[in-house]
Motif scaffolding. Structure first.
Motif, PDB file in Angstrom:
ATOM      1  N   LYS A 186      -8.603  -6.056   2.622  1.00  0.00           N
ATOM      2  CA  LYS A 186      -9.093  -7.376   3.038  1.00  0.00           C
ATOM      3  C   LYS A 186      -8.922  -8.404   1.917  1.00  0.00           C
ATOM      4  O   LYS A 186      -8.429  -9.521   2.142  1.00  0.00           O
ATOM      5  CB  LYS A 186     -10.559  -7.269   3.453  1.00  0.00           C
ATOM      6  CG  LYS A 186     -11.165  -8.577   3.934  1.00  0.00           C
ATOM      7  CD  LYS A 186     -12.558  -8.362   4.527  1.00  0.00           C
ATOM      8  CE  LYS A 186     -13.544  -7.891   3.476  1.00  0.00           C
ATOM      9  NZ  LYS A 186     -14.935  -7.847   4.022  1.00  0.00           N
ATOM     10  N   PHE A 187      -9.301  -8.031   0.705  1.00  0.00           N
ATOM     11  CA  PHE A 187      -9.183  -8.946  -0.432  1.00  0.00           C
ATOM     12  C   PHE A 187      -7.712  -9.137  -0.828  1.00  0.00           C
ATOM     13  O   PHE A 187      -7.317 -10.218  -1.267  1.00  0.00           O
ATOM     14  CB  PHE A 187      -9.997  -8.416  -1.603  1.00  0.00           C
ATOM     15  CG  PHE A 187     -11.446  -8.168  -1.257  1.00  0.00           C
ATOM     16  CD1 PHE A 187     -12.333  -9.223  -1.122  1.00  0.00           C
ATOM     17  CD2 PHE A 187     -11.913  -6.881  -1.028  1.00  0.00           C
ATOM     18  CE1 PHE A 187     -13.658  -9.007  -0.779  1.00  0.00           C
ATOM     19  CE2 PHE A 187     -13.229  -6.648  -0.682  1.00  0.00           C
ATOM     20  CZ  PHE A 187     -14.114  -7.710  -0.549  1.00  0.00           C
ATOM     21  N   GLY A 188      -6.915  -8.082  -0.646  1.00  0.00           N
ATOM     22  CA  GLY A 188      -5.491  -8.178  -0.938  1.00  0.00           C
ATOM     23  C   GLY A 188      -4.774  -9.137  -0.014  1.00  0.00           C
ATOM     24  O   GLY A 188      -3.866  -9.869  -0.441  1.00  0.00           O
ATOM     25  N   ILE A 189      -5.151  -9.145   1.254  1.00  0.00           N
ATOM     26  CA  ILE A 189      -4.557 -10.085   2.208  1.00  0.00           C
ATOM     27  C   ILE A 189      -4.812 -11.519   1.756  1.00  0.00           C
ATOM     28  O   ILE A 189      -3.900 -12.349   1.713  1.00  0.00           O
ATOM     29  CB  ILE A 189      -5.124  -9.860   3.629  1.00  0.00           C
ATOM     30  CG1 ILE A 189      -4.689  -8.488   4.171  1.00  0.00           C
ATOM     31  CG2 ILE A 189      -4.665 -10.973   4.572  1.00  0.00           C
ATOM     32  CD1 ILE A 189      -5.396  -8.085   5.457  1.00  0.00           C
ATOM     33  N   LYS A 190      -6.051 -11.807   1.422  1.00  0.00           N
ATOM     34  CA  LYS A 190      -6.414 -13.160   0.972  1.00  0.00           C
ATOM     35  C   LYS A 190      -5.627 -13.554  -0.272  1.00  0.00           C
ATOM     36  O   LYS A 190      -5.077 -14.660  -0.366  1.00  0.00           O
ATOM     37  CB  LYS A 190      -7.914 -13.222   0.691  1.00  0.00           C
ATOM     38  CG  LYS A 190      -8.437 -14.585   0.251  1.00  0.00           C
ATOM     39  CD  LYS A 190      -9.952 -14.544   0.100  1.00  0.00           C
ATOM     40  CE  LYS A 190     -10.522 -15.924  -0.264  1.00  0.00           C
ATOM     41  NZ  LYS A 190     -10.102 -16.348  -1.612  1.00  0.00           N
ATOM     42  N   ASP A 241       3.807  -8.446  -8.917  1.00  0.00           N
ATOM     43  CA  ASP A 241       3.748  -9.837  -9.367  1.00  0.00           C
ATOM     44  C   ASP A 241       5.116 -10.504  -9.420  1.00  0.00           C
ATOM     45  O   ASP A 241       5.246 -11.634  -9.909  1.00  0.00           O
ATOM     46  CB  ASP A 241       3.049  -9.963 -10.728  1.00  0.00           C
ATOM     47  CG  ASP A 241       1.546  -9.770 -10.612  1.00  0.00           C
ATOM     48  OD1 ASP A 241       0.998 -10.080  -9.542  1.00  0.00           O
ATOM     49  OD2 ASP A 241       0.930  -9.304 -11.584  1.00  0.00           O
ATOM     50  N   GLU A 242       6.159  -9.792  -8.955  1.00  0.00           N
ATOM     51  CA  GLU A 242       7.463 -10.443  -8.771  1.00  0.00           C
ATOM     52  C   GLU A 242       7.490 -11.029  -7.359  1.00  0.00           C
ATOM     53  O   GLU A 242       7.372 -12.222  -7.177  1.00  0.00           O
ATOM     54  CB  GLU A 242       8.593  -9.423  -8.967  1.00  0.00           C
ATOM     55  CG  GLU A 242       8.713  -8.900 -10.392  1.00  0.00           C
ATOM     56  CD  GLU A 242       9.351  -9.903 -11.327  1.00  0.00           C
ATOM     57  OE1 GLU A 242       9.907 -10.907 -10.851  1.00  0.00           O
ATOM     58  OE2 GLU A 242       9.294  -9.701 -12.551  1.00  0.00           O
ATOM     59  N   ASN A 243       7.663 -10.152  -6.349  1.00  0.00           N
ATOM     60  CA  ASN A 243       7.570 -10.633  -4.973  1.00  0.00           C
ATOM     61  C   ASN A 243       6.521  -9.868  -4.172  1.00  0.00           C
ATOM     62  O   ASN A 243       6.417 -10.030  -2.963  1.00  0.00           O
ATOM     63  CB  ASN A 243       8.926 -10.535  -4.264  1.00  0.00           C
ATOM     64  CG  ASN A 243       9.318  -9.101  -3.979  1.00  0.00           C
ATOM     65  OD1 ASN A 243       9.260  -8.233  -4.857  1.00  0.00           O
ATOM     66  ND2 ASN A 243       9.734  -8.833  -2.755  1.00  0.00           N
ATOM     67  N   ILE A 244       5.720  -9.031  -4.865  1.00  0.00           N
ATOM     68  CA  ILE A 244       4.677  -8.269  -4.180  1.00  0.00           C
ATOM     69  C   ILE A 244       3.375  -8.276  -4.981  1.00  0.00           C
ATOM     70  O   ILE A 244       3.365  -8.576  -6.171  1.00  0.00           O
ATOM     71  CB  ILE A 244       5.104  -6.800  -3.965  1.00  0.00           C
ATOM     72  CG1 ILE A 244       5.159  -6.047  -5.314  1.00  0.00           C
ATOM     73  CG2 ILE A 244       6.425  -6.698  -3.230  1.00  0.00           C
ATOM     74  CD1 ILE A 244       5.229  -4.549  -5.194  1.00  0.00           C
ATOM     75  N   ILE A 245       2.299  -7.942  -4.269  1.00  0.00           N
ATOM     76  CA  ILE A 245       1.039  -7.583  -4.912  1.00  0.00           C
ATOM     77  C   ILE A 245       0.799  -6.120  -4.579  1.00  0.00           C
ATOM     78  O   ILE A 245       0.772  -5.733  -3.402  1.00  0.00           O
ATOM     79  CB  ILE A 245      -0.112  -8.471  -4.415  1.00  0.00           C
ATOM     80  CG1 ILE A 245       0.079  -9.902  -4.938  1.00  0.00           C
ATOM     81  CG2 ILE A 245      -1.461  -7.918  -4.861  1.00  0.00           C
ATOM     82  CD1 ILE A 245      -0.931 -10.892  -4.408  1.00  0.00           C
ATOM     83  N   ASN A 246       0.668  -5.299  -5.581  1.00  0.00           N
ATOM     84  CA  ASN A 246       0.633  -3.850  -5.412  1.00  0.00           C
ATOM     85  C   ASN A 246      -0.808  -3.332  -5.467  1.00  0.00           C
ATOM     86  O   ASN A 246      -1.449  -3.380  -6.513  1.00  0.00           O
ATOM     87  CB  ASN A 246       1.481  -3.194  -6.503  1.00  0.00           C
ATOM     88  CG  ASN A 246       1.453  -1.682  -6.449  1.00  0.00           C
ATOM     89  OD1 ASN A 246       1.228  -1.092  -5.385  1.00  0.00           O
ATOM     90  ND2 ASN A 246       1.694  -1.044  -7.579  1.00  0.00           N
ATOM     91  N   LEU A 247      -1.291  -2.794  -4.344  1.00  0.00           N
ATOM     92  CA  LEU A 247      -2.613  -2.170  -4.321  1.00  0.00           C
ATOM     93  C   LEU A 247      -2.550  -0.680  -4.630  1.00  0.00           C
ATOM     94  O   LEU A 247      -3.581  -0.030  -4.723  1.00  0.00           O
ATOM     95  CB  LEU A 247      -3.277  -2.355  -2.944  1.00  0.00           C
ATOM     96  CG  LEU A 247      -3.810  -3.743  -2.594  1.00  0.00           C
ATOM     97  CD1 LEU A 247      -4.551  -3.695  -1.259  1.00  0.00           C
ATOM     98  CD2 LEU A 247      -4.728  -4.287  -3.676  1.00  0.00           C
ATOM     99  N   LEU A 254       0.864  -1.178   0.000  1.00  0.00           N
ATOM    100  CA  LEU A 254       0.000   0.000   0.000  1.00  0.00           C
ATOM    101  C   LEU A 254       0.900   1.227   0.000  1.00  0.00           C
ATOM    102  O   LEU A 254       1.721   1.400   0.897  1.00  0.00           O
ATOM    103  CB  LEU A 254      -0.881   0.006   1.251  1.00  0.00           C
ATOM    104  CG  LEU A 254      -1.894  -1.129   1.343  1.00  0.00           C
ATOM    105  CD1 LEU A 254      -2.235  -1.424   2.799  1.00  0.00           C
ATOM    106  CD2 LEU A 254      -3.149  -0.759   0.590  1.00  0.00           C
ATOM    107  N   LEU A 255       0.769   2.051  -1.009  1.00  0.00           N
ATOM    108  CA  LEU A 255       1.689   3.175  -1.156  1.00  0.00           C
ATOM    109  C   LEU A 255       1.336   4.318  -0.213  1.00  0.00           C
ATOM    110  O   LEU A 255       0.172   4.603   0.048  1.00  0.00           O
ATOM    111  CB  LEU A 255       1.691   3.669  -2.601  1.00  0.00           C
ATOM    112  CG  LEU A 255       2.087   2.637  -3.660  1.00  0.00           C
ATOM    113  CD1 LEU A 255       2.114   3.284  -5.042  1.00  0.00           C
ATOM    114  CD2 LEU A 255       3.438   2.008  -3.337  1.00  0.00           C
ATOM    115  N   GLN A 256       2.400   4.993   0.262  1.00  0.00           N
ATOM    116  CA  GLN A 256       2.248   6.166   1.119  1.00  0.00           C
ATOM    117  C   GLN A 256       2.521   7.465   0.353  1.00  0.00           C
ATOM    118  O   GLN A 256       2.022   8.522   0.741  1.00  0.00           O
ATOM    119  CB  GLN A 256       3.232   6.093   2.301  1.00  0.00           C
ATOM    120  CG  GLN A 256       2.908   5.017   3.322  1.00  0.00           C
ATOM    121  CD  GLN A 256       2.031   5.540   4.439  1.00  0.00           C
ATOM    122  OE1 GLN A 256       1.066   6.236   4.199  1.00  0.00           O
ATOM    123  NE2 GLN A 256       2.374   5.191   5.667  1.00  0.00           N
TER     124      GLN A 256
END
Length: 336
Positions: free
Chosen positions: A310-314, A296-302, A281-283
């Motif tokens: 909540k959906f990102g955690i899952k 999609d390398e080692n992160i999922i970027n919201l 989550l960007l600041q």
């Protein structure tokens, strides 16, 4: 004993974060170990968070007033350099522009600039950008003699993240780390805890999550002003949540965590080294390019979308195995 005197002109604090301070500490520590260097010290604006962090790491700090005008600051820094007989200046600040660097080059033998972007032709002798996207940028040299050191082999990783032992990866997520930096600019930490409180763990397949032993470590940065709100969210939770203040070794927390929820910036490289997949989550805007490159390398970027935590955690829990293998990052870097 050597005779070279090196100064780092770097700022940090509540408004701009601590990323520049933290990454230059890695470099400054290496420089202190070299026998040819007599002194390594910092010049920084008078923000207590930055000054205290540097002093905690045993650096001399020369403080300049935040209220100085642009021209006054240049003259004061030049005066310090001349009086201290500094040979090498290292800068790491988005506020330092081309003219500032031209003026600094007049008073040192070697000018080194750490910069995440290419906003102008650089008058520096050396420019360092250790980001994953660095070689995509169109860098130019003002005098034609700049050496550009670009890419992740020049990543300024803190010493605690280098030469790590083999890291054992658990089959299931058991420990989750929440870390959004030194200052929670967008009040993300309470939102993340709230998302955990609303998350139905039964919706996540047991092959991915150890629900009975789930533990969440929340890092409280030195400039957080939302601690009361965070505590209130923790009180509402039935989950095992620990608040971590004054963390001295982030590497230990990252290594024992199976995944993280993090802001952007250099923390993403530290998570990659410790094999800790992350929901991001960007600041701030300056974190976007790294997150986009590593998505999609080692992160999922919201990105800046905090409604979907909540959906990102899952999703991160379920994709974790693929994310661990997504980015291979050497935990050694070339110095200057």
């Amino acid at each position: 004993m050597g005779n070279k005197i090196i100064v780092l002109r770097v700022d940090g604090g509540k408004d701009i974060g601590m990323g520049h301070i933290m990454r230059t500490i890695a470099l400054a520590n290496d420089l202190k170990k070299k026998p040819e260097n007599k002194e390594v010290f910092y010049i920084t604006k008078n923000d207590p968070t930055a000054v205290n962090k540097l002093k905690e790491n045993s650096f001399e700090v020369v403080v300049i007033d935040k209220e100085l005008s642009y021209e006054e600051e240049i003259e004061e820094v030049k005066d310090i350099i001349k009086k201290r007989k500094v040979k090498k200046l290292i800068t790491d600040s988005y506020e330092i522009d081309q003219n500032y660097l031209i003026e600094m080059r007049k008073v040192v033998d070697k000018l080194v600039t750490i910069h995440d972007h290419a906003p102008f032709a650089f008058p520096s002798h050396v420019v360092i950008n250790g980001n994953a996207y660095a070689e995509d940028l169109d860098y130019e040299s003002y005098y034609g003699d700049t050496e550009f050191r670009l890419g992740m082999e020049y990543l300024l990783l803190r010493e605690e993240f280098r030469n790590l032992p083999d890291i054992q990866v658990r089959d299931k997520v058991q420990d989750i780390l929440v870390t959004v930096g030194g200052y929670d600019l967008r009040n993300l930490t309470p939102k993340i805890i709230n998302a955990f409180n609303e998350l139905d763990l039964d919706e996540i397949d047991a092959q991915y999550l150890d629900k009975e032993n789930l533990h969440i470590d929340v890092v409280i940065g030195p400039s957080f002003d939302n601690i009361d709100q965070i505590i209130e969210e923790v009180k509402k939770s039935s989950l095992d949540i620990a608040l971590n203040f004054n963390v001295k070794k982030m590497s230990e927390l990252m290594i024992r965590s199976d995944m993280a929820i993090s802001s952007g910036g250099s923390t993403l490289y530290e998570l990659a080294v410790t094999k800790t997949p992350a929901l991001v989550l960007l600041q701030a805007d300056n974190q976007a390019r790294v997150a986009e490159k590593l998505d999609d390398e080692n992160i999922i970027n919201l990105g800046f979308e905090s409604k979907n935590i909540k959906f990102g955690i899952k999703e991160t829990v379920e994709k974790r195995t693929n994310l661990i293998d997504g980015l291979s990052l050497n935990n050694n870097f070339k110095t200057i």
